[in-house]
Structures are given as C-alpha cells and as structure tokens.
Design an enzyme around this catalytic site. Structure first.
Site, mmCIF file in Angstrom:
data_model
loop_
_atom_site.group_PDB
_atom_site.id
_atom_site.type_symbol
_atom_site.label_atom_id
_atom_site.label_comp_id
_atom_site.label_asym_id
_atom_site.label_seq_id
_atom_site.Cartn_x
_atom_site.Cartn_y
_atom_site.Cartn_z
ATOM 1 N N HIS A 134 0.823 -1.357 0.048
ATOM 2 C CA HIS A 134 -0.083 -0.049 0.024
ATOM 3 C C HIS A 134 0.916 1.194 -0.205
ATOM 4 O O HIS A 134 0.506 2.105 -0.774
ATOM 5 C CB HIS A 134 -0.929 -0.164 1.257
ATOM 6 C CG HIS A 134 -1.945 -0.899 1.051
ATOM 7 N ND1 HIS A 134 -3.222 -0.811 1.257
ATOM 8 C CD2 HIS A 134 -1.978 -2.320 1.141
ATOM 9 C CE1 HIS A 134 -4.007 -1.745 1.263
ATOM 10 N NE2 HIS A 134 -3.271 -2.776 1.357
ATOM 11 N N ASP A 170 -5.828 6.029 2.662
ATOM 12 C CA ASP A 170 -5.852 4.576 1.912
ATOM 13 C C ASP A 170 -7.287 3.835 2.203
ATOM 14 O O ASP A 170 -8.020 4.368 3.100
ATOM 15 C CB ASP A 170 -4.857 3.830 2.787
ATOM 16 C CG ASP A 170 -4.726 2.280 2.155
ATOM 17 O OD1 ASP A 170 -3.867 2.103 1.418
ATOM 18 O OD2 ASP A 170 -5.148 1.487 2.872
#
Length: 463
Positions: A16, A115
């Site tokens: 990520h 995120d």
C-alpha cells in the site's frame, strides 16, 4: 494559480505504502503549485521493509522535490481500531502544518487522500473542513467486488463464508464473467471482513477514489461505477534500482541468456512453499527444459511478521543433485530485484502470485504471467488476468497457501510451457497492453487526463 496542500495517509504495509507515495510524486509532477505531506501511521508490527523504504525516501526527498514531506507519527498497537487511535496524532500533525504555513504565500490545505483501510481519518478531514479522497492500491475490478459484497451484505445479509467451498458464481458488476465464489479474497472470508466492510461503507463520503489502474486495461470495470467517482491514474509503479547493485550476480547471469528465454518465478514478500511443493516446482522446471530464474524463499522469517527470507542453503529443500543438473540452465536465488529482473530482455515469462503491483509491473515490461495466487486478493486478480482480460495463463487459480494442497509437477510444467509459447496470442496481447500502459501516463493519455481532472477538482475546492 492557488497553492494547495494535500495530506496523504497510507496504510503501513509495503504494498500500500509504496504505491501511495509514488502516486503523490506523480501528482506533484502534474502541478507545480501542489505540495503533499505523507503521514506514516506506525504500529508495533510494521515490517522492516516499510522502515527501510521510508528512510530511503526521506534521504532522497531533497532530490525528489521540496514539495513532498514524509512525517512519522507516534507508534501504536496493532489491531482493528489502530487507525481510530491514530486520529489525534494525525490532527496534531496537520495542525502543525497549517499553523507553520499560515502566511498568504503558503499552500492552503485542500484535502486528505486516505488509504482504503484508513477511512476513520475522514473524520479528521471533516474537522478541518476539507474533502477526502480514497487511494485504492488494487484493481478497479476488485474495488467493484468490495462495493458489491458490501452492498449485498448490508441489503440482503449476505455471508461470504456460505460460499467458501461452493461452486456458486456471483454477478459482480465490475466483471464481464460470473465470478466463482471460491476465489473470494481471503480478507472477505476472515475475521477481517467487518473491518473491511466498515471501511468500504465510508467510500461514498469522499469526493472520489484514486485507483491504481488505467482505462485501457479495465474499461469495463471502470465504466461499471455509476455512483462512485473513480479516477484511474495508474499504472503507479516503483521502478527504482533498489537492490540491483547488491544483486549484480543475477543481472550478469541474465545478460548471458538469449532474449525472452528465461522464466522468472517470484512470489512476493510473503510467498513461500513447503518442501514437498518446492520439489514439485523443481521437477516441473527440470522437465520443461526452459531456462529459469527462481526466487526461492522460506517462511516464516524469524522475528519478522508476515515475511519471508532467504535460505542459508537452498539445497536442503531442493531435490538431490538439482542444482548440479540445472547449472547451465537455471539459477536459484534468494530475494530478487523484481522490477529490474522483469525489465531485462532475457525474461520471457513470469510465474507470479498475482499481487496487483506485480501484475502492473509485468504488463509495463510486456512479460506474460502464469498465475499462481497465494493470499490476499490474489485469487481474484488471477481470475481477472486469466478469464477476464486474457493476459495470463493458469497454474492454479484457486490455490491458497494455507490450504495444504500440493500442485503437482505436471500441472506446473503445463503452465510454464503455455507461458513460454513464443507466438502465443497472450504474449501479443501483453505486448500491446504494455504499450497502452505507457501511453496512459503520457500527455494526452487516459491516466494523464484523470490526474489533471483530479487536481483541477482539488484546486477548485479551495475557498
């Protein structure tokens, strides 16, 4: 032009984090009046690779841009309320930024990019009176699956565990073909599911979702979103030279091989097999007759959560005499600099776990994939690559590394032979998609267009 400041909040996992920091850099190249601060959420189980990456980025910031900052936040304990407990730290850090940049020439806070697993931070953005955007590091099709599962769970009390081992299929709108329920991502079948659902429900509160993909690759999936504003801004890749100098031996070996002759086997930072499976892979490689570069790793790596490390002596798990017999044909190595290897002209195919970053790298370099997913959403990615897009061959699409199933030598050999066919339609399609992936990021390309649209919206939001 107004100066704008965005705050990025990545999830502290290497897959990520890297793509979100690279996305920040990409935005900065598009708008000279934009500044970005990346706040790193620290927890007690962060993989050392995360710290190494952050340190390398912080060391090079002066050469990247004076408009990008990376700030570490205080460490917290790892559990499903981890992000919730980080909210005061995020608020404090953003207050410091806004107070230190309060003169008329300073950039104005324009929004948060959080995120997909950090949606509680939307509350902090709301306190500052600025909009939020989601960063989704995987495919548009998997975003569609998450949206679909969340919707039918909330409206029809859908329990994905009912389909865990069934032959049922699901009509996921982001896919053309019916989706086999047994390929459902692990997080949807585990105790992580409520955590994932809570995040997915909040996507609609944001002004849009940045997705690490491009229109030409996933046109059906992208066009399936009617209510969610989606910005396909990829492929976002980290193609730096990390580790290449330390692994000259690998690159020199590849230099001695004919073009497109080598099959590369690499299964990501968490990908490893037991001894019985390693022997079946070795058997398949030997029987296939193809040259190979095999990144063979063991698990678990002592003291490091969810990671693999190199064997001190790979002969302890390989068939007797294998390395001697394969000395002129193949190379068994530990960690490999994946992007640098895929970029090498000797590589003709990639046996991969189908992590989304790996998929995008293989497309970028025009290397076809043999899909052998292991964990996460990789079974879904494998289905999309093999069945939806026709850009990969299958080794075992429904493989899960916790299942204990052994894929036999013949199955693996069949996949490798299909992968390495030189005039195959798949190879041609991957080469064409490689060109499209590069065009997407160029001036006038689809991702370039979406990036400009996103930046225009951010600037227009400023009072």
């Amino acid at each position: 032009m107004k100066k704008a400041q965005l705050v990025f909040i990545p999830w502290p996992d290497i897959g990520h984090l890297v793509s979100e920091v690279e996305a920040a850099k990409l935005l900065l190249t598009h708008h000279q009046q934009l500044s970005i601060t990346v706040l790193i959420l620290n927890h007690s189980s962060v993989n050392p690779k995360v710290h190494n990456y952050i340190e390398s980025q912080q060391a090079s910031l002066s050469t990247i841009s004076n408009r990008l900052r990376i700030i570490d936040l205080p460490k917290g304990e790892t559990d499903f309320s981890f992000v919730e407990r980080q909210k005061p730290h995020v608020k404090e850090a953003v207050l410091k930024i806004t107070q230190s940049e309060s003169n008329i020439e300073s950039p104005q806070l324009a929004g948060f990019v959080v995120d997909m697993l950090c949606t509680p931070i939307i509350d902090v953005a709301n306190e500052f009176g600025v909009p939020s955007y989601i960063f989704f590091p995987s495919s548009a099709a998997s975003l569609g699956l998450l949206h679909y599962v969340q919707k039918i769970h909330d409206e029809e009390k859908f329990d994905p565990n009912e389909f865990k081992d069934s032959d049922a299929t699901l009509p996921v709108p982001s896919l053309v073909n019916p989706f086999p329920a047994k390929l459902m991502p692990f997080a949807i079948l585990s105790r992580e599911f409520p955590f994932l659902l809570n995040n997915a429900r909040r996507f609609r509160e944001t002004k849009g979702i940045m997705v690490n993909t491009f229109l030409e690759l996933e046109s059906h999936a992208i066009e399936s979103f009617k209510m969610l504003p989606v910005y396909p801004v990829g492929p976002i890749l980290h193609l730096g030279s990390d580790g290449t100098n330390a692994h000259q031996e690998i690159m020199q070996w590849l230099d001695d091989q004919p073009p497109s002759s080598v099959v590369f086997l690499c299964f990501g930072s968490m990908g490893s097999f037991g001894e019985d499976q390693v022997k079946e892979i070795a058997c398949a490689l030997e029987h296939s007759g193809h040259r190979f570069l095999w990144s063979l790793r063991r698990s678990p790596c002592p003291g490091i959560l969810a990671s693999t490390c190199d064997y001190e002596d790979p002969q302890e798990v390989l068939p007797e005499g294998f390395l001697d017999r394969m000395a002129g044909v193949g190379k068994v190595t530990g960690w490999s600099p994946q992007a640098a290897v895929l970029a090498h002209p000797a590589i003709g195919g990639f046996v991969s776990h189908c992590g989304w970053n790996s998929v995008l790298e293989s497309i970028w370099f025009g290397v076809p994939i043999a899909a052998w997913p292991m964990y996460g959403e990789q079974q879904f990615n494998a289905f999309e690559m093999v069945m939806e897009l026709g850009l990969a061959v299958e080794i075992k699409m429904d493989y899960r590394n916790e299942s204990g199933i052994i894929v036999n030598c013949d199955e693996i050999e069949r996949g490798i032979r299909g992968l390495m066919e030189h005039d195959s339609e798949k190879r041609k399609k991957v080469k064409e998609m490689s060109e499209k992936s590069r065009m997407a990021l160029m001036d006038g390309g689809s991702s370039y267009f979406y990036l400009d649209g996103l930046i225009k919206e951010v600037i227009d939001n400023l009072a």
